[in-house]
Design a protein around this motif. Structure first.
Motif, PDB file in Angstrom:
ATOM      1  N   LEU A   3     131.589  59.333 -59.115  1.00  0.00           N
ATOM      2  CA  LEU A   3     130.416  59.830 -60.036  1.00  0.00           C
ATOM      3  C   LEU A   3     129.307  60.046 -59.418  1.00  0.00           C
ATOM      4  O   LEU A   3     128.680  59.083 -58.557  1.00  0.00           O
ATOM      5  N   VAL A   4     128.505  61.139 -59.496  1.00  0.00           N
ATOM      6  CA  VAL A   4     127.065  61.333 -58.641  1.00  0.00           C
ATOM      7  C   VAL A   4     126.254  61.711 -59.912  1.00  0.00           C
ATOM      8  O   VAL A   4     126.252  62.620 -60.650  1.00  0.00           O
ATOM      9  N   THR A   5     125.179  60.779 -60.018  1.00  0.00           N
ATOM     10  CA  THR A   5     123.964  61.084 -60.883  1.00  0.00           C
ATOM     11  C   THR A   5     122.833  61.772 -59.957  1.00  0.00           C
ATOM     12  O   THR A   5     122.852  61.954 -58.853  1.00  0.00           O
ATOM     13  N   GLY A   6     122.171  62.335 -60.714  1.00  0.00           N
ATOM     14  CA  GLY A   6     121.068  63.218 -59.826  1.00  0.00           C
ATOM     15  C   GLY A   6     121.806  64.371 -59.264  1.00  0.00           C
ATOM     16  O   GLY A   6     121.240  64.957 -58.143  1.00  0.00           O
ATOM     17  N   ALA A   7     122.912  64.770 -59.537  1.00  0.00           N
ATOM     18  CA  ALA A   7     123.625  65.826 -58.878  1.00  0.00           C
ATOM     19  C   ALA A   7     123.167  67.317 -58.632  1.00  0.00           C
ATOM     20  O   ALA A   7     123.735  68.016 -57.744  1.00  0.00           O
ATOM     21  N   THR A   8     122.125  67.578 -59.726  1.00  0.00           N
ATOM     22  CA  THR A   8     121.586  68.999 -59.441  1.00  0.00           C
ATOM     23  C   THR A   8     120.241  68.900 -58.547  1.00  0.00           C
ATOM     24  O   THR A   8     119.731  69.999 -58.499  1.00  0.00           O
ATOM     25  N   VAL A  73     112.307  60.064 -60.149  1.00  0.00           N
ATOM     26  CA  VAL A  73     110.960  59.429 -60.135  1.00  0.00           C
ATOM     27  C   VAL A  73     110.562  59.523 -61.582  1.00  0.00           C
ATOM     28  O   VAL A  73     110.136  60.599 -62.140  1.00  0.00           O
ATOM     29  N   ASP A  74     110.627  58.470 -62.117  1.00  0.00           N
ATOM     30  CA  ASP A  74     110.288  58.370 -63.460  1.00  0.00           C
ATOM     31  C   ASP A  74     110.080  56.784 -63.992  1.00  0.00           C
ATOM     32  O   ASP A  74     110.479  55.778 -63.396  1.00  0.00           O
ATOM     33  N   PRO A  75     109.064  56.704 -64.886  1.00  0.00           N
ATOM     34  CA  PRO A  75     108.691  55.442 -65.246  1.00  0.00           C
ATOM     35  C   PRO A  75     109.945  54.407 -65.772  1.00  0.00           C
ATOM     36  O   PRO A  75     109.895  53.426 -65.803  1.00  0.00           O
ATOM     37  N   ASP A  76     110.782  55.244 -66.298  1.00  0.00           N
ATOM     38  CA  ASP A  76     111.892  54.646 -67.092  1.00  0.00           C
ATOM     39  C   ASP A  76     113.060  54.527 -66.036  1.00  0.00           C
ATOM     40  O   ASP A  76     114.153  54.123 -66.407  1.00  0.00           O
ATOM     41  N   ALA A  77     112.717  54.801 -64.724  1.00  0.00           N
ATOM     42  CA  ALA A  77     114.097  54.677 -63.782  1.00  0.00           C
ATOM     43  C   ALA A  77     114.769  53.519 -63.862  1.00  0.00           C
ATOM     44  O   ALA A  77     115.841  53.447 -63.548  1.00  0.00           O
ATOM     45  N   ALA A  78     114.179  52.219 -64.013  1.00  0.00           N
ATOM     46  CA  ALA A  78     114.888  51.063 -63.661  1.00  0.00           C
ATOM     47  C   ALA A  78     115.798  50.771 -65.028  1.00  0.00           C
ATOM     48  O   ALA A  78     116.782  50.248 -64.783  1.00  0.00           O
ATOM     49  N   ALA A 115     109.939  50.329 -57.255  1.00  0.00           N
ATOM     50  CA  ALA A 115     110.192  49.180 -58.081  1.00  0.00           C
ATOM     51  C   ALA A 115     111.463  49.220 -58.840  1.00  0.00           C
ATOM     52  O   ALA A 115     112.280  48.318 -58.670  1.00  0.00           O
ATOM     53  N   ALA A 116     111.821  50.733 -59.153  1.00  0.00           N
ATOM     54  CA  ALA A 116     113.105  50.748 -59.737  1.00  0.00           C
ATOM     55  C   ALA A 116     114.280  50.440 -58.872  1.00  0.00           C
ATOM     56  O   ALA A 116     115.138  50.135 -59.468  1.00  0.00           O
ATOM     57  N   HIS A 117     114.167  50.849 -57.616  1.00  0.00           N
ATOM     58  CA  HIS A 117     115.188  50.678 -56.701  1.00  0.00           C
ATOM     59  C   HIS A 117     115.502  49.328 -56.497  1.00  0.00           C
ATOM     60  O   HIS A 117     116.707  48.882 -56.474  1.00  0.00           O
ATOM     61  N   ALA A 118     114.322  48.493 -56.221  1.00  0.00           N
ATOM     62  CA  ALA A 118     114.472  46.997 -56.215  1.00  0.00           C
ATOM     63  C   ALA A 118     115.166  46.458 -57.416  1.00  0.00           C
ATOM     64  O   ALA A 118     116.114  45.509 -57.183  1.00  0.00           O
ATOM     65  N   ALA A 119     114.769  46.771 -58.522  1.00  0.00           N
ATOM     66  CA  ALA A 119     115.320  46.250 -59.716  1.00  0.00           C
ATOM     67  C   ALA A 119     116.804  46.672 -59.910  1.00  0.00           C
ATOM     68  O   ALA A 119     117.720  45.739 -60.444  1.00  0.00           O
ATOM     69  N   ALA A 120     116.984  48.176 -59.543  1.00  0.00           N
ATOM     70  CA  ALA A 120     118.497  48.351 -59.722  1.00  0.00           C
ATOM     71  C   ALA A 120     119.373  47.676 -58.460  1.00  0.00           C
ATOM     72  O   ALA A 120     120.482  47.221 -59.149  1.00  0.00           O
ATOM     73  N   ASP A 231      94.354  67.293 -61.291  1.00  0.00           N
ATOM     74  CA  ASP A 231      93.851  68.734 -61.497  1.00  0.00           C
ATOM     75  C   ASP A 231      94.933  69.495 -61.699  1.00  0.00           C
ATOM     76  O   ASP A 231      94.838  70.596 -62.300  1.00  0.00           O
ATOM     77  N   THR A 232      96.073  69.207 -60.882  1.00  0.00           N
ATOM     78  CA  THR A 232      97.160  69.970 -61.055  1.00  0.00           C
ATOM     79  C   THR A 232      98.013  69.995 -62.343  1.00  0.00           C
ATOM     80  O   THR A 232      98.937  70.678 -62.507  1.00  0.00           O
ATOM     81  N   GLY A 233      97.725  68.990 -63.135  1.00  0.00           N
ATOM     82  CA  GLY A 233      98.417  68.652 -64.390  1.00  0.00           C
ATOM     83  C   GLY A 233      99.429  67.560 -64.181  1.00  0.00           C
ATOM     84  O   GLY A 233     100.241  67.328 -65.167  1.00  0.00           O
ATOM     85  N   LEU A 234      99.499  67.000 -63.166  1.00  0.00           N
ATOM     86  CA  LEU A 234     100.524  65.862 -62.885  1.00  0.00           C
ATOM     87  C   LEU A 234      99.819  64.694 -63.739  1.00  0.00           C
ATOM     88  O   LEU A 234      98.649  64.318 -64.142  1.00  0.00           O
ATOM     89  N   ASP A 235     100.905  63.938 -64.261  1.00  0.00           N
ATOM     90  CA  ASP A 235     100.484  62.638 -65.133  1.00  0.00           C
ATOM     91  C   ASP A 235     100.015  61.628 -64.284  1.00  0.00           C
ATOM     92  O   ASP A 235     100.102  61.665 -62.896  1.00  0.00           O
ATOM     93  N   ALA A 236      99.286  60.740 -65.004  1.00  0.00           N
ATOM     94  CA  ALA A 236      98.584  59.685 -64.362  1.00  0.00           C
ATOM     95  C   ALA A 236      99.518  58.988 -63.259  1.00  0.00           C
ATOM     96  O   ALA A 236      99.316  58.147 -62.424  1.00  0.00           O
ATOM     97  N   TRP A 237     100.468  58.298 -64.153  1.00  0.00           N
ATOM     98  CA  TRP A 237     101.741  57.666 -63.314  1.00  0.00           C
ATOM     99  C   TRP A 237     102.149  58.091 -62.006  1.00  0.00           C
ATOM    100  O   TRP A 237     102.138  57.425 -61.123  1.00  0.00           O
ATOM    101  N   ARG A 238     102.437  59.163 -62.149  1.00  0.00           N
ATOM    102  CA  ARG A 238     103.049  59.896 -60.996  1.00  0.00           C
ATOM    103  C   ARG A 238     101.820  60.286 -59.933  1.00  0.00           C
ATOM    104  O   ARG A 238     102.121  60.124 -58.585  1.00  0.00           O
ATOM    105  N   ALA A 239     100.583  60.673 -60.250  1.00  0.00           N
ATOM    106  CA  ALA A 239      99.510  60.789 -59.498  1.00  0.00           C
ATOM    107  C   ALA A 239      99.174  59.453 -58.813  1.00  0.00           C
ATOM    108  O   ALA A 239      98.960  59.469 -57.481  1.00  0.00           O
TER     109      ALA A 239
END
Ligand SMILES: NC(=O)c1ccc[n+]([C@@H]2O[C@H](COP(=O)([O-])OP(=O)(O)OC[C@H]3O[C@@H](n4cnc5c(N)ncnc54)[C@H](OP(=O)(O)O)[C@@H]3O)[C@@H](O)[C@H]2O)c1
Length: 295
Positions: A3-8, A73-78, A115-120, A231-239
């Motif tokens: 099984l591959v997640t993130g396959a696309t 790359v997502d705040p909910d990744a863990a 952080a999500a990688h370490a938690a995983a 300014d490019t529209g990226l959200d604060a968490w990712r910026a």
């Protein structure tokens, strides 16, 4: 069955290709049946599931021997990773090959994305599943997404003067296929880098050569970079995460060159200059969007 997640995604696509080249049977997770890439043949079973929906992952994991666990790359990744691991544990005792990032085994990372990688990894260990970690450095492909500002002659990042050994994401996918289809990787953390560490000034020079014009690296302060990203529209968490990531680069913590790719694939790692040469025409092409992200 693997099984591959993130396959696309950036790594998932070359990974699925490499697994098929090896004759492996692949189950590729997609969010939407309409996004199945045309290149997937009958040996790739697309399964529709959502990492945020734990219930959808149980049938996706049914009968698998191994899973490549890649979260976005997502705040909910863990939480997403936990859903996959729990579904895998219900399916039996499949191997879990976790895609993390450079430095995962060394210390607590100051980069929120990691952080999500370490938690995983903690969760896989607690679940008692056999595990292997791939810990790639930043992807060379990140520079291809900055075409508009590169064409304007600037590579602006808060990365200081330190060098970074960016890796080609296709090498990561091919290394993942090797780990998923061969024995002897249990408990290993494979750090994956490109063949050399380059400063961003050197990288700007290589991009300029590919574009046929001068490109200058401009070191930005973290605040300047965060403001530009917002300014490019990226959200604060990712910026903020991107600023932290480049702070790690600036501290020289992503400069080491490892033998991970040559050891796993029996050939040298792909270079950034080769990637830029391959994509020179696309980099020169008229922009269709002005939105861009720093690498
Ligand atoms: N970028 C780098 O330089 C770098 C370096 C080292 C490590 N990493 C790590 O690599 C990972 C990202 O890998 P990548 O760049 O290959 O990913 P990517 O190109 O951003 O693709 C993300 C993948 O995740 C899927 N996805 C997103 N949300 C989902 C959901 N809710 N349910 C199911 N699937 C979902 C996407 O599917 P859709 O096609 O449906 O969107 C896509 O296949 C992250 O963990 C990051 O920390 C990145």
């Amino acid at each position: 069955m693997i099984l591959v997640t993130g396959a696309t995604g950036t790594v998932g696509r070359p990974l699925v290709r490499a697994l098929r080249d090896r004759g492996a049977t692949v189950r590729a997770l997609v969010r939407d049946a309409g996004s199945v890439p045309a290149e997937w043949d009958d040996g790739v079973e697309a399964v529709v599931a959502d990492l945020n929906d734990a219930g959808s992952l149980v049938p996706a994991a049914d009968g698998i021997d191994a899973v490549y666990l890649l979260t976005p790359v997502d705040p909910d990744a863990a939480r997403q990773a936990r859903h996959v691991i729990d579904a895998a544990a219900k399916a039996g005792r499949p191997r879990v090959v976790l895609q993390a990032a450079i430095g995962v085994g060394r210390r607590t990372s100051p980069v929120r994305f990691f952080a999500a990688h370490a938690a995983a990894l903690d969760h896989v260990k607690a679940a008692g599943l056999p595990w292997t970690v791939l810990a790639p450095n930043g992807f060379q492909q990140n520079f291809l997404g900055s075409a508009a500002s590169l064409r304007a002659g600037t590579l602006a990042l808060p990365a200081g003067a330190a060098a970074v050994s960016y890796v080609d994401a296709r090498d990561v996918g091919e290394a993942a296929a090797e780990v998923l289809t061969t024995e002897g990787h249990e408990g290993a953390i494979h750090e994956l880098t490109g063949p050399e560490a380059l400063t961003h000034e050197e990288i700007a020079g290589f991009i300029g050569a590919a574009l046929g014009r001068e490109v200058v690296y401009r070191d930005r302060t973290p605040d300047q970079a965060r403001t530009a990203l917002l300014d490019t529209g990226l959200d604060a968490w990712r910026a903020s995460g991107l600023v932290e990531l480049h702070g790690m680069y600036a501290a020289g913590e992503a400069a080491a060159v490892t033998d991970g790719i040559p050891r796993l694939l029996g050939r040298p790692a792909r270079s950034l200059t080769a990637l830029l040469t391959e994509h020179a025409a696309a980099l020169r092409a008229t922009p269709t969007t002005t939105q861009e992200r720093p690498a």
